[in-house]
Design a protein around this motif. Structure first.
Motif, PDB file in Angstrom:
ATOM      1  N   VAL A 130       1.111  -1.303  -0.349  1.00 48.51           N
ATOM      2  CA  VAL A 130       0.139  -0.110  -0.548  1.00 48.51           C
ATOM      3  C   VAL A 130       0.429   1.377   0.067  1.00 48.51           C
ATOM      4  O   VAL A 130       1.593   1.068   0.791  1.00 48.51           O
ATOM      5  CB  VAL A 130      -1.262  -0.153   0.828  1.00 48.51           C
ATOM      6  N   ASP A 131       0.914   2.455  -1.472  1.00 45.71           N
ATOM      7  CA  ASP A 131       1.442   3.360  -0.956  1.00 45.71           C
ATOM      8  C   ASP A 131       0.693   4.065  -0.358  1.00 45.71           C
ATOM      9  O   ASP A 131       0.147   4.608  -1.239  1.00 45.71           O
ATOM     10  CB  ASP A 131       1.717   3.780  -2.721  1.00 45.71           C
ATOM     11  N   LYS A 132       0.676   4.644   0.575  1.00 43.94           N
ATOM     12  CA  LYS A 132       0.084   5.452   1.851  1.00 43.94           C
ATOM     13  C   LYS A 132       0.456   6.837   1.420  1.00 43.94           C
ATOM     14  O   LYS A 132      -0.995   7.163   1.562  1.00 43.94           O
ATOM     15  CB  LYS A 132      -0.025   5.478   2.994  1.00 43.94           C
ATOM     16  N   PRO A 173      -8.413 -16.155  -3.803  1.00 46.17           N
ATOM     17  CA  PRO A 173      -9.835 -16.136  -4.168  1.00 46.17           C
ATOM     18  C   PRO A 173     -10.125 -14.155  -4.075  1.00 46.17           C
ATOM     19  O   PRO A 173      -8.847 -13.515  -3.387  1.00 46.17           O
ATOM     20  CB  PRO A 173     -10.644 -16.131  -2.946  1.00 46.17           C
ATOM     21  N   PRO A 174     -11.055 -13.505  -4.704  1.00 48.81           N
ATOM     22  CA  PRO A 174     -11.374 -12.587  -4.150  1.00 48.81           C
ATOM     23  C   PRO A 174     -11.286 -11.835  -3.324  1.00 48.81           C
ATOM     24  O   PRO A 174     -12.530 -12.265  -2.181  1.00 48.81           O
ATOM     25  CB  PRO A 174     -12.649 -12.069  -5.304  1.00 48.81           C
ATOM     26  N   VAL A 175     -10.699 -10.767  -2.624  1.00 46.39           N
ATOM     27  CA  VAL A 175     -10.340 -10.265  -1.533  1.00 46.39           C
ATOM     28  C   VAL A 175     -11.586  -9.666  -1.229  1.00 46.39           C
ATOM     29  O   VAL A 175     -12.303  -8.564  -2.055  1.00 46.39           O
ATOM     30  CB  VAL A 175      -9.264  -9.162  -1.449  1.00 46.39           C
ATOM     31  N   GLU A 176     -12.672 -10.266   0.188  1.00 43.56           N
ATOM     32  CA  GLU A 176     -13.815  -9.245   0.152  1.00 43.56           C
ATOM     33  C   GLU A 176     -13.229  -8.255   1.311  1.00 43.56           C
ATOM     34  O   GLU A 176     -13.336  -8.497   2.653  1.00 43.56           O
ATOM     35  CB  GLU A 176     -14.552 -10.258   0.945  1.00 43.56           C
ATOM     36  N   MET A 177     -13.578  -6.913   0.500  1.00 46.10           N
ATOM     37  CA  MET A 177     -13.159  -5.622   1.333  1.00 46.10           C
ATOM     38  C   MET A 177     -14.869  -5.039   1.666  1.00 46.10           C
ATOM     39  O   MET A 177     -15.311  -4.580   1.180  1.00 46.10           O
ATOM     40  CB  MET A 177     -12.821  -4.666   0.399  1.00 46.10           C
ATOM     41  N   LEU A 206      -7.178   1.075  -2.081  1.00 45.61           N
ATOM     42  CA  LEU A 206      -6.046   0.013  -1.811  1.00 45.61           C
ATOM     43  C   LEU A 206      -6.514  -1.307  -3.461  1.00 45.61           C
ATOM     44  O   LEU A 206      -5.795  -2.145  -3.391  1.00 45.61           O
ATOM     45  CB  LEU A 206      -7.363  -0.385  -1.156  1.00 45.61           C
ATOM     46  N   ALA A 207      -7.735  -1.444  -3.804  1.00 47.85           N
ATOM     47  CA  ALA A 207      -8.097  -2.419  -4.327  1.00 47.85           C
ATOM     48  C   ALA A 207      -7.474  -2.854  -5.814  1.00 47.85           C
ATOM     49  O   ALA A 207      -6.687  -3.404  -6.033  1.00 47.85           O
ATOM     50  CB  ALA A 207      -9.535  -2.217  -4.592  1.00 47.85           C
ATOM     51  N   ALA A 208      -6.857  -0.805  -6.277  1.00 49.20           N
ATOM     52  CA  ALA A 208      -6.151  -0.886  -7.047  1.00 49.20           C
ATOM     53  C   ALA A 208      -4.344  -1.457  -6.905  1.00 49.20           C
ATOM     54  O   ALA A 208      -4.635  -1.836  -8.022  1.00 49.20           O
ATOM     55  CB  ALA A 208      -6.741   0.798  -8.107  1.00 49.20           C
ATOM     56  N   MET A 209      -4.296  -0.645  -6.050  1.00 46.55           N
ATOM     57  CA  MET A 209      -2.837  -1.392  -5.476  1.00 46.55           C
ATOM     58  C   MET A 209      -2.555  -2.386  -5.518  1.00 46.55           C
ATOM     59  O   MET A 209      -2.049  -2.767  -6.000  1.00 46.55           O
ATOM     60  CB  MET A 209      -2.635  -0.325  -3.592  1.00 46.55           C
ATOM     61  N   TRP A 210      -3.242  -3.240  -4.830  1.00 50.96           N
ATOM     62  CA  TRP A 210      -2.805  -4.484  -5.028  1.00 50.96           C
ATOM     63  C   TRP A 210      -3.731  -5.403  -5.993  1.00 50.96           C
ATOM     64  O   TRP A 210      -2.554  -6.216  -6.563  1.00 50.96           O
ATOM     65  CB  TRP A 210      -4.114  -5.216  -3.045  1.00 50.96           C
ATOM     66  N   ARG A 211      -4.311  -5.219  -6.585  1.00 50.36           N
ATOM     67  CA  ARG A 211      -4.647  -5.303  -8.416  1.00 50.36           C
ATOM     68  C   ARG A 211      -3.400  -5.489  -8.820  1.00 50.36           C
ATOM     69  O   ARG A 211      -2.742  -6.587  -9.736  1.00 50.36           O
ATOM     70  CB  ARG A 211      -5.880  -4.976  -8.725  1.00 50.36           C
ATOM     71  N   CYS A 270     -10.293  -8.472  -5.840  1.00 48.87           N
ATOM     72  CA  CYS A 270     -10.606  -7.592  -5.504  1.00 48.87           C
ATOM     73  C   CYS A 270     -12.688  -7.040  -5.410  1.00 48.87           C
ATOM     74  O   CYS A 270     -12.598  -6.826  -6.287  1.00 48.87           O
ATOM     75  CB  CYS A 270     -10.070  -5.442  -4.527  1.00 48.87           C
ATOM     76  N   ASP A 271     -12.967  -7.819  -4.154  1.00 51.96           N
ATOM     77  CA  ASP A 271     -14.848  -7.510  -3.950  1.00 51.96           C
ATOM     78  C   ASP A 271     -14.503  -6.129  -3.623  1.00 51.96           C
ATOM     79  O   ASP A 271     -14.918  -6.585  -2.055  1.00 51.96           O
ATOM     80  CB  ASP A 271     -14.872  -8.553  -4.004  1.00 51.96           C
ATOM     81  N   VAL A 272     -15.252  -4.947  -3.924  1.00 52.07           N
ATOM     82  CA  VAL A 272     -15.257  -4.515  -2.874  1.00 52.07           C
ATOM     83  C   VAL A 272     -16.689  -3.933  -2.667  1.00 52.07           C
ATOM     84  O   VAL A 272     -17.449  -3.510  -3.415  1.00 52.07           O
ATOM     85  CB  VAL A 272     -14.580  -2.817  -3.758  1.00 52.07           C
ATOM     86  N   ARG A 273     -16.780  -4.655  -1.029  1.00 50.81           N
ATOM     87  CA  ARG A 273     -18.539  -4.437  -0.987  1.00 50.81           C
ATOM     88  C   ARG A 273     -18.773  -3.323   0.348  1.00 50.81           C
ATOM     89  O   ARG A 273     -18.286  -3.222   1.202  1.00 50.81           O
ATOM     90  CB  ARG A 273     -18.646  -5.696  -0.030  1.00 50.81           C
ATOM     91  N   GLY A 274     -19.122  -1.785  -0.433  1.00 47.54           N
ATOM     92  CA  GLY A 274     -19.856  -1.209   0.898  1.00 47.54           C
ATOM     93  C   GLY A 274     -21.437  -1.618   0.640  1.00 47.54           C
ATOM     94  O   GLY A 274     -21.884  -2.378   0.882  1.00 47.54           O
ATOM     95  N   LYS A 275     -21.662  -1.865   3.113  1.00 47.71           N
ATOM     96  CA  LYS A 275     -22.862  -1.593   2.803  1.00 47.71           C
ATOM     97  C   LYS A 275     -23.490  -1.078   4.112  1.00 47.71           C
ATOM     98  O   LYS A 275     -22.526  -0.320   4.703  1.00 47.71           O
ATOM     99  CB  LYS A 275     -22.559  -3.696   4.113  1.00 47.71           C
TER     100      LYS A 275
END
Lengths: 592, 326
Positions: free
Chosen positions: A356-358, A425-429, A445-450, A457-462
């Protein structure tokens, strides 16, 4: 008939209409836009805005100086600590008074603390008192008694009163809080707590005016619980011992605080009245400030911040807070439905943290240029505590960690696989919707890890409540977190990773870490203790990595520094409304 | 048989239905609130230890929904007071998120604010909307009709957080004609009323325009004009009253909606009205607050609908009141 009814109706509405007006004149010297205050009952407080008002209305035994962090005297003029660090004796000021003139006594503190320890009240901060001898057991005992009463057949006012009398007797005989005379309070602890004085200054431990509270309390025959009617904190009723008193409070409309003339060393000439106006909408708060009707916007959230900060204005203040913005790794062996959880492996966690490039995050995503974080405890915030280095941004090292864990791109498709050829496995965020800042960070973050690691990454806003359920159940791989420290000690952050801690969302458990915290609890030498805690933090920030720290939280204030003085800028942002002053000049000169 | 006999029958029947309707609504609301996950005593960041969390659930009997609802219903309906087991009638309990306030206090503080804004908005909407509707309805197809209808379309489709923010920036921040947000003086109420009135005004304009255009085509109006009345006189004397009926039936629910508070308008202008309290209550799962507000909403809606029925019969005696015997 018809007309009479119509006229009566219209008149009623007219009266309602006129009745809600008041004069348009400015009511206070300083007007502060703030989040809405939930409660003025010090034992039931949780929110920062409530605690801030409590610091003005109530005075604890001691308090920490907001600028230096040192513990200074409050309602107690002095105290002594036994050589084993387990017994504190506080000597109250003999002239200390409530704002109605009643003397402030040690019994007021004792009963307030007893109140905090009643499960009837379900105080969020009850556990602050758990280090006191017998406190935790008392809480559990009362809770079990109440449960037995609820299940039992015999529900009567007498039975409930009887249980209440037993409860008081049990508190007096088993809990290490005593008031031998009107001005002495003795507290005995199970083991030494180096930050105990800091806790004594916390608002939940503020005293309460007993006669007022008694008028509004009753024992409910149905549940045998102590119930406090919602009336004792109203203006004209609330009796307080702090530098200010409550002059007016209208629900979600305004709260007016004025100097308490009974407070010791009151400075009537300089003391200002403060009106707190709850304005939820950020743009309205800014417009109100611009139009001059608000002097201090005390917490600007969300969308407005970056634009204002980057406009380079002198009245926009970005202040680092005593809190860390982080994401949590799920450390449980499997997902709740039994699926494979790749983050059970510390090497995978470290790899994701290193990727992660903070700096890029704070520059181009949050755009607030927050100080980036590689540790959980904000460095430099606690005197004598040496923060570990943590893991820097290093993509090569990240890929090497993943490879060591068996994950590499074996077929050249850009995604990493394990030795059996299964794709990572797709990372459930998981995160809560409604906050654009969090959404932006999640996507980045999802883009950095991809791009950096070759994972999907599976970006899940709830929605809030559902996200919380998932968080508690461990139904995520990586989830948004964050923490503000409650007291000036590393454990306020480190306890999050203790096995079984109520806020350990990560399900993290490490015997070495727990042992270090236990050793620190027993350590008598403060320097040795801090060394142990520092080692514990190194363990979770360099090796085990249950938490991925991103940056310090910052708080954004709007005020004109030439007009308004006395606002605390040190990381705990421990504001004292009673210290606000208008006009230019020396900021520190005459503060009480 | 006088009309008022049928009228009082209608009123009595509606009044008898009221408790049943309210009871049903309350039960459904409660069930929905129970299904939402979470706990009103919980806040964003920090979570208390397991024993404290357990105490929190017990504190308000959140572990026993049946008992909780039964007690609540008895107190809220006043039955507990009549029986003598509770000291206050219609006690909606303390707010779970704001323990310093009872729900009754919160409603008493918020409803007048929302009602003031709502009634003001409906009054503005009636004046503006009727004017625009009559202008268009008298000359369908003319440029003035086109202009008013276009404006009405804008009024309906632009959300109030946009119009509200625009008005705030323009009139309050730039021109400094009125204060920015807050509550207290009539000047504070002006912008919220104006913002809230726009969609209602637009809808009224459209209803009246089409109603009036239709009425102008009816035989009796055309006869009146043939007998020498001008278009305007015919409209005022014969067409307007009938054209106004759809507006009237819309006014009942519209007034209820406007009076019970618009969350968006109240939030933009930082107005302490019931709409804001309600949405905050839902978000925070403040069960007692939400149920109390729903109860007041439902009662208002039923009563305002009844009022509209009565006004209807008064304006147009041809309309049958169901209770009236043949």
């Amino acid at each position: 008939m018809r007309w009479t009814a119509g006229i009566v109706g219209a008149l009623t509405l007219l009266v309602m209409f006129i009745g809600s007006w008041e004069s348009g004149a400015r009511r206070a010297d300083v007007r502060v836009a703030s989040a809405d205050v939930f409660t003025l009952d010090p034992q039931r407080m949780t929110y920062m805005q409530d605690l801030r008002v409590a610091r003005a209305l109530f005075e604890g035994l001691c308090c920490s100086d907001p600028d230096t962090g040192d513990v200074v005297e409050g309602a107690a003029k002095s105290w002594s600590v036994s050589p084993d660090g387990r017994s504190y004796t506080f000597h109250l000021r003999p002239d200390a008074r409530w704002n109605n003139g009643d003397p402030l006594t040690a019994e007021d503190f004792k009963q307030a603390w007893r109140r905090l320890l009643l499960p009837d009240l379900a105080a969020d901060y009850a556990e602050l008192l758990f280090p006191v001898v017998g406190a935790r057991a008392f809480f559990a005992w009362r809770a079990s008694q109440l449960e037995a009463y609820a299940k039992g057949e015999k529900h009567s006012a007498d039975a409930a009163q009887d249980l209440w009398r037993q409860t008081i007797a049990r508190f007096d005989s088993t809990v290490g809080i005593e008031a031998p005379d009107a001005h002495t309070l003795v507290v005995r602890l199970e083991q030494p707590v180096p930050y105990w004085l800091d806790i004594c200054g916390f608002q939940s431990l503020s005293p309460v005016h007993r006669p007022t509270l008694e008028r509004f309390s009753r024992i409910d025959p149905e549940t045998a619980m102590l119930r406090t009617e919602p009336g004792w904190t109203k203006p004209g009723v609330l009796v307080c011992n702090g530098a200010m008193q409550l002059a007016d409070w209208k629900y979600k409309r305004s709260m007016l605080l004025e100097p308490n003339p009974m407070y010791r060393g009151a400075h009537p000439a300089q003391a200002l009245s403060v009106e707190i106006v709850p304005i939820e909408d950020a743009s309205t708060a800014v417009l109100a400030y611009e139009s001059g009707s608000i002097d201090w916007v005390s917490d600007l959230t969300a969308e407005f911040r970056a634009e204002l900060v980057n406009a380079g204005r002198r009245d926009v203040h970005v202040l680092p807070a005593f809190g860390t913005d982080f994401w949590s790794f799920n450390c449980r062996p499997t997902m709740p439905d039994g699926r494979f959880n790749p983050f059970a492996d510390a090497r995978v966690r470290r790899a994701f943290a290193r990727a992660v490039d903070k700096r890029a995050l704070v520059q181009s995503v949050t755009r607030l240029h927050e100080p980036i974080a590689t540790t959980l405890v904000p460095p430099g915030s606690i005197a004598g505590y040496e923060s570990p280095a943590g893991l820097p941004y290093d993509l090569t090292a990240a890929r090497a960690e993943l490879a060591a864990a068996g994950w590499k791109d074996r077929n050249g498709d850009g995604l990493i696989e394990n030795a059996e050829g299964s794709v990572f496995p797709p990372v459930e965020m998981l995160f809560m919707t409604g906050n654009p800042r969090v959404r932006g960070i999640a996507s980045a973050l999802a883009a950095m890890w991809r791009d950096g690691l070759g994972v999907q990454c599976d970006v899940r806003g709830k929605d809030g409540k559902f996200a919380k359920e998932d968080l508690r159940a461990g139904n995520f791989m990586i989830a948004r977190g964050g923490w503000y420290g409650d007291y000036l000690d590393p454990t306020t952050f480190l306890d999050l990773s203790r096995t079984g801690n109520g806020n350990n969302d990560r399900g993290f458990s490490d015997e070495r870490f727990d042992a270090l915290l236990r050793d620190a609890e027993r350590a008598l030498d403060p320097a040795q203790r801090l060394r142990l805690l520092s080692e514990a933090e190194r363990l979770i920030m360099e090796e085990e990595m249950p938490i991925l720290p991103l940056c310090r939280y910052v708080t954004l204030y709007m005020y004109d520094p030439d007009r308004l003085r006395g606002i605390v800028r040190t990381p705990r942002l421990d504001q004292r409304l009673q210290r606000l002053r208008m006009g230019g000049g020396d900021a520190q000169g005459e503060t009480p | 048989m006088s009309a008022s006999g049928g009228m009082s029958g209608l009123i009595v029947r509606r009044m008898l239905q009221l408790p049943i309707v309210l009871g049903l609504i309350l039960a459904i609301t409660f069930a929905l609130l129970w299904i939402i996950p979470g706990n009103p005593m919980e806040n964003e960041g920090r979570r208390p230890s397991a024993e404290v969390a357990e105490a929190m659930r017990r504190q308000y009997q959140l572990d026993q929904p049946g008992a909780f609802f039964a007690q609540y219903a008895l107190r809220a309906s006043g039955v507990a007071w009549i029986v003598g087991s509770h000291p206050v009638p219609f006690d909606l309990g303390p707010s779970m998120r704001h323990p310093d306030w009872s729900v009754n206090e919160i409603i008493a503080a918020g409803l007048p604010v929302s009602a003031t804004i709502g009634l003001g908005a409906i009054a503005i909407a009636l004046i503006v909307g009727s004017t625009a509707g009559v202008i268009g309805g008298l000359r369908p197809g003319s440029w003035s009709d086109g202009a008013t209808q276009a404006l009405a379309l804008v009024g309906i489709s632009v959300p109030s957080f946009v119009t509200g923010s625009l008005l705030l920036v323009l009139l309050a921040a730039k021109l400094r004609l009125v204060p920015v947000g807050g509550w207290g003086t009539p000047a504070h109420a002006l912008l919220p009323m104006l913002t809230l009135s726009l969609p209602f005004a637009a809808y009224i304009a459209r209803l009246l325009r089409f109603g009036l255009a239709d009425q102008m085509q009816t035989h009796h109006v055309r006869t009146a004009m043939a007998k020498g009345l001008s278009r305007r006189e015919a409209a005022v004397r014969h067409a307007l009253k009938n054209a106004f009926l759809p507006v009237l039936s819309y006014l009942g629910p519209a007034t209820a909606i406007a009076m019970t508070g618009s969350f968006v308008v109240e939030k933009v202008f930082a107005v302490p009205g019931l709409g804001r309290h309600f949405v905050d209550g839902v978000l925070g799962k403040d069960i007692t607050l939400v149920m109390g507000v729903v109860l007041v909403y439902a009662a208002l809606l039923v009563l305002l609908n009844l009022l509209v029925d009565i006004l209807y019969a008064w304006i147009d005696p041809r309309i049958e009141i169901a209770a009236r015997p043949q």
